[in-house]
Design a protein around this motif. Structure first.
Motif, PDB file in Angstrom:
ATOM      1  N   LEU A  27       0.835  -1.199   0.000  1.00  0.00           N
ATOM      2  CA  LEU A  27       0.000   0.000   0.000  1.00  0.00           C
ATOM      3  C   LEU A  27       0.871   1.251   0.000  1.00  0.00           C
ATOM      4  O   LEU A  27       0.620   2.193  -0.766  1.00  0.00           O
ATOM      5  N   VAL A  28       1.899   1.267   0.829  1.00  0.00           N
ATOM      6  CA  VAL A  28       2.787   2.428   0.916  1.00  0.00           C
ATOM      7  C   VAL A  28       3.530   2.653  -0.396  1.00  0.00           C
ATOM      8  O   VAL A  28       3.615   3.781  -0.895  1.00  0.00           O
ATOM      9  N   VAL A  29       4.062   1.584  -0.971  1.00  0.00           N
ATOM     10  CA  VAL A  29       4.791   1.709  -2.239  1.00  0.00           C
ATOM     11  C   VAL A  29       3.879   2.252  -3.334  1.00  0.00           C
ATOM     12  O   VAL A  29       4.267   3.128  -4.121  1.00  0.00           O
ATOM     13  N   SER A  30       2.642   1.748  -3.390  1.00  0.00           N
ATOM     14  CA  SER A  30       1.688   2.220  -4.390  1.00  0.00           C
ATOM     15  C   SER A  30       1.396   3.708  -4.223  1.00  0.00           C
ATOM     16  O   SER A  30       1.362   4.472  -5.197  1.00  0.00           O
ATOM     17  N   ARG A  31       1.180   4.131  -2.980  1.00  0.00           N
ATOM     18  CA  ARG A  31       0.897   5.545  -2.713  1.00  0.00           C
ATOM     19  C   ARG A  31       2.099   6.428  -3.071  1.00  0.00           C
ATOM     20  O   ARG A  31       1.944   7.531  -3.607  1.00  0.00           O
ATOM     21  N   LEU A  32       3.295   5.967  -2.763  1.00  0.00           N
ATOM     22  CA  LEU A  32       4.496   6.741  -3.082  1.00  0.00           C
ATOM     23  C   LEU A  32       4.646   6.907  -4.591  1.00  0.00           C
ATOM     24  O   LEU A  32       5.027   7.978  -5.083  1.00  0.00           O
ATOM     25  N   ARG A  33       4.350   5.846  -5.323  1.00  0.00           N
ATOM     26  CA  ARG A  33       4.410   5.941  -6.786  1.00  0.00           C
ATOM     27  C   ARG A  33       3.355   6.908  -7.308  1.00  0.00           C
ATOM     28  O   ARG A  33       3.617   7.685  -8.236  1.00  0.00           O
ATOM     29  N   ASP A  34       2.162   6.881  -6.711  1.00  0.00           N
ATOM     30  CA  ASP A  34       1.112   7.819  -7.106  1.00  0.00           C
ATOM     31  C   ASP A  34       1.550   9.264  -6.869  1.00  0.00           C
ATOM     32  O   ASP A  34       1.117  10.172  -7.588  1.00  0.00           O
ATOM     33  N   MET A  35       2.399   9.461  -5.856  1.00  0.00           N
ATOM     34  CA  MET A  35       2.902  10.792  -5.538  1.00  0.00           C
ATOM     35  C   MET A  35       4.055  11.208  -6.453  1.00  0.00           C
ATOM     36  O   MET A  35       4.595  12.312  -6.338  1.00  0.00           O
TER      37      MET A  35
END
Length: 354
Positions: free
Chosen positions: A29-37
């Protein structure tokens, strides 16, 4: 009554001090959010040895220190000192999984936080979310019961941000806490942090805590679905059990494998000696936890090989020698076997719907 498998797991756990772990569902979840950012995460994953293939295995775990180091690396190299809080504040309860849903379904915030703390080990071990109160204020404090889990500022701020997001999910987007307390010292970006939180905050405190009016603790939020709550609790109990039994054996054995590889003796006899058990005892305990020595040795070797290849520090022949292979072709065969095992595990998880 303590089961045999739990007792066996406990022996190895005590020998190797059992390290805190976090479930890959949270890491993913964190990796996905960081990529979205729009942030660069791949190089940070390589530097902290988080294998990309593990992102597809939500029930797998990694060391919490690895996750904390990953967040620190992302914050530093992307010049985002508040990235932990930014991540936490945009996290929805349902994205956390059964734990977040259990929190939302509780009749009151008090019940929700007690349940959240009780089952927090399902996603992260050696950690607590402690609820306390005085005449006017309630406090939710985040504690990691392991002195070696440093640095962890970004992990702390991610967790506190997630707590604020959980409270907003119950009381509305415009709800703000009364204050935030940090153990760590002041940081750059304090003005932006105050805008994000909408409240005052204090550094150098004895706890990492979210403070809010006590009146919210017992405010009823409709009728709870007792059947669904029971189902979620049963599922979380099984995850907590997996973390306590399986991962303590797995983590201890992999730690010992790392030591034996470093001294050039990647064999079961060396690992068993490092754990102060016999080879037969080690085999039996690994089997009880659903592992084999070969699978864990392959796992360690291939994660390490992937990291070294991504960093470009060594050529394949040198990597193979470092990991105890006679030649690079043996490393290639091991990598194919490991990737096939990961694929099989992922397909099983998908078929079971977990």
């Amino acid at each position: 009554m303590v089961s045999a498998s739990m007792a066996q797991a406990g022996d190895i756990k005590n020998t190797c001090h059992d390290l805190p772990i976090i479930r890959m569902s949270i890491v993913t979840l964190v990796v996905s959010r960081l990529r979205d950012m729009g942030l660069n995460v791949e190089s940070a994953m390589a530097r902290t040895q988080i294998e990309t293939a593990l992102l597809s295995l939500p029930h797998t775990t990694i060391h919490l220190k690895t996750f904390a180091s990953f967040l620190e690396d992302v914050a530093l190299r992307n010049n985002r000192p508040l990235v932990g809080f930014e991540l936490g504040l945009i996290t929805r309860p349902d994205e956390i999984g059964p734990l977040g849903l259990l929190f939302l379904l509780a009749r009151t915030l008090r019940e929700g936080m007690i349940a959240y703390n009780d089952f927090f080990p399902a996603v992260q071990s050696h950690s607590r979310l402690h609820l306390s109160e005085n005449a006017e204020l309630a406090r939710i404090s985040y504690c990691i019961d392991h002195a070696g889990s440093w640095p962890r500022r970004q992990d702390t701020e991610f967790t506190l941000g997630t707590i604020v997001a959980l409270l907003k999910a119950r009381f509305g987007a415009h709800w703000v806490p009364s204050g935030i307390e940090f153990e760590h010292t002041s940081i750059d970006g304090s003005a932006k942090l105050k805008r994000l939180l909408g409240c005052d905050f204090t550094y150098g405190c004895t706890t990492n805590s979210v403070l809010f009016p006590k009146k919210y603790l017992d405010m009823r939020m409709g009728t709870a679905n007792d059947v669904l709550i029971s189902v979620l609790k049963d599922h979380l109990k099984s995850l907590v059990g997996q973390s306590e039994e399986t991962n303590s054996v797995e983590a201890a054995t992999i730690d010992a494998i790392e030591f034996c590889v470093e001294i050039g003796q990647p064999c079961m006899a060396c690992v068993a000696k490092r754990l102060d058990v016999s080879v037969r005892t080690l085999q039996r305990r690994l089997q009880s936890a659903g592992h084999s020595f070969r699978s864990l040795l392959d796992h360690y070797r291939n994660l390490t090989a992937t990291r070294l290849e991504e960093l470009g520090a060594l050529k394949r022949d040198a990597i193979a020698t470092h990991l105890g292979y006679a030649e690079s072709t043996s490393l290639s065969r091991s990598r194919r076997r490991w990737k096939a095992a990961l694929k099989d595990k992922y397909q099983y998880i998908q078929s079971e719907g977990v």
